[in-house]
Design an enzyme around this catalytic site. Structure first.
Site, PDB file in Angstrom:
ATOM      1  N   SER A 152      40.969  17.513  27.260  1.00  0.00           N
ATOM      2  CA  SER A 152      41.754  16.821  28.287  1.00  0.00           C
ATOM      3  C   SER A 152      41.278  17.558  29.737  1.00  0.00           C
ATOM      4  O   SER A 152      39.845  17.593  29.978  1.00  0.00           O
ATOM      5  CB  SER A 152      43.126  17.054  28.259  1.00  0.00           C
ATOM      6  N   ASP A 244      43.824   5.542  25.575  1.00  0.00           N
ATOM      7  CA  ASP A 244      43.891   6.706  26.453  1.00  0.00           C
ATOM      8  C   ASP A 244      43.133   6.123  27.831  1.00  0.00           C
ATOM      9  O   ASP A 244      42.208   5.603  27.588  1.00  0.00           O
ATOM     10  CB  ASP A 244      43.079   7.901  25.885  1.00  0.00           C
ATOM     11  N   HIS A 274      46.464   9.736  23.733  1.00  0.00           N
ATOM     12  CA  HIS A 274      46.136  11.203  24.392  1.00  0.00           C
ATOM     13  C   HIS A 274      46.868  12.223  24.080  1.00  0.00           C
ATOM     14  O   HIS A 274      48.046  12.380  23.958  1.00  0.00           O
ATOM     15  CB  HIS A 274      46.480  11.037  25.960  1.00  0.00           C
TER      16      HIS A 274
END
Length: 304
Positions: A152, A244, A274
């Site tokens: 991320s 995502d 995610h």
């Protein structure tokens, strides 16, 4: 799981609550999640190291598997929207990666936004990379087989550090592993928001606002996908999740790397959202995801 995420989101969404207090509330939930959805790591030796950075110091935690060294070394940067995350939240991930990839993993606790905005977290992570390269030998690691990765926002920082290492003639990286990466802070590639789950466009925008001002968002160290030249970067494994909002920019970064003749493999994991790649205690495909990262690192380290 999605219902609990919505409940937690509602409880912590009050922007009038000071950042430090909101962070502490969310971290308690992250502590619980880390303890329940991730399989415990195999036994590895864990040590914390203080690293001096401009204006302060950060902690780098090493995870060393049993066996004879020197071993390859991998610098890992945690996610959390640049403003969340502690080393303990990734202990299981890093410990398992160290054991399965047979490498020393170094997890970086960079300083967090909004107290420390761009470019401070990038500079912290680059300082950690330099520290690992300098001290690898005494820690049982081989700096000639050095890689970087993250998930991320951590993948954003890892990609930026790879660019910095190239631009500043820093340590040679053999590979980069970018998991559910955010790579374009202008959000120009958030095209599948209607089908995305967990991370919303509003949350992503708020995270970006905390981290990076509008005037810096096109800088390649903030948005690696907007870099004009990616030639000379290390080969990449890019893992994205089907549901995502960051999926498309991860895929676009793979295309951009290949355009500039950098080997890049992009894998889109069906059904994943995610952050679900950490859920090794409940998802067989999360275990497969982690095994794929470890296999890639083992293969690339043996070829270096």
């Amino acid at each position: 799981m999605l219902a609990r995420i919505e409940e937690n989101r509602a409880r912590t969404a009050d922007a009038s609550v000071p950042v430090a207090q909101r962070r502490a509330m969310i971290h308690r939930g992250m502590d619980q999640r880390a303890a329940t959805v991730s399989l415990p790591a195999p036994a590895v030796t864990q040590r914390d190291h203080l690293v001096q950075v401009e204006g302060g110091e950060i902690t780098v935690r090493s995870y060393t598997p049993a066996g004879m060294g020197p071993l390859p070394c991998h610098v890992y940067i945690h996610g959390g929207g640049w403003w969340l995350g502690e080393l303990a939240h990734r202990d299981a991930v890093c410990g398992r990666l160290a054991a399965d990839a047979n490498c020393v993993v170094f997890s970086v606790a960079h300083r967090l936004a909004p107290e420390h905005c761009f470019p401070v977290p990038v500079l912290d992570c680059y300082a950690a990379l330099l520290w690992v390269a300098e001290h690898a030998a005494r820690l049982g690691a081989d700096a000639s087989r050095l890689s970087i990765g993250g998930d991320s926002s951590g993948a954003n920082l890892a990609a930026a550090v790879a660019l910095m290492a190239r631009d500043l003639s820093g340590p040679r990286l053999i590979v980069q592993v970018l998991e559910i990466p955010t790579l374009d802070l202008t959000m120009s590639r958030v095209t599948n928001a209607a089908e995305a789950l967990v991370l919303t466009p509003d949350e992503l925008a708020a995270n970006i606002d905390r981290y990076c001002g509008p005037e810096d968002r096109r800088h390649p160290y903030a948005s690696p996908l907007l870099a004009s030249d990616l030639a000379g970067l290390p080969p990449a494994l890019i893992m994205v999740a089907e549901y995502d909002i960051l999926r498309d920019e991860g895929e676009a970064y793979g295309q951009a790397l290949r355009r500039d003749e950098v080997p890049a493999e992009v894998i889109c994991w069906p059904g994943h959202v995610h952050g679900s790649h950490e859920m090794t205690a409940v998802l067989a495909s999360a275990r497969e995801w982690q095994a794929r990262v470890a296999s890639f690192l083992r293969k690339m380290s043996s070829n270096s």
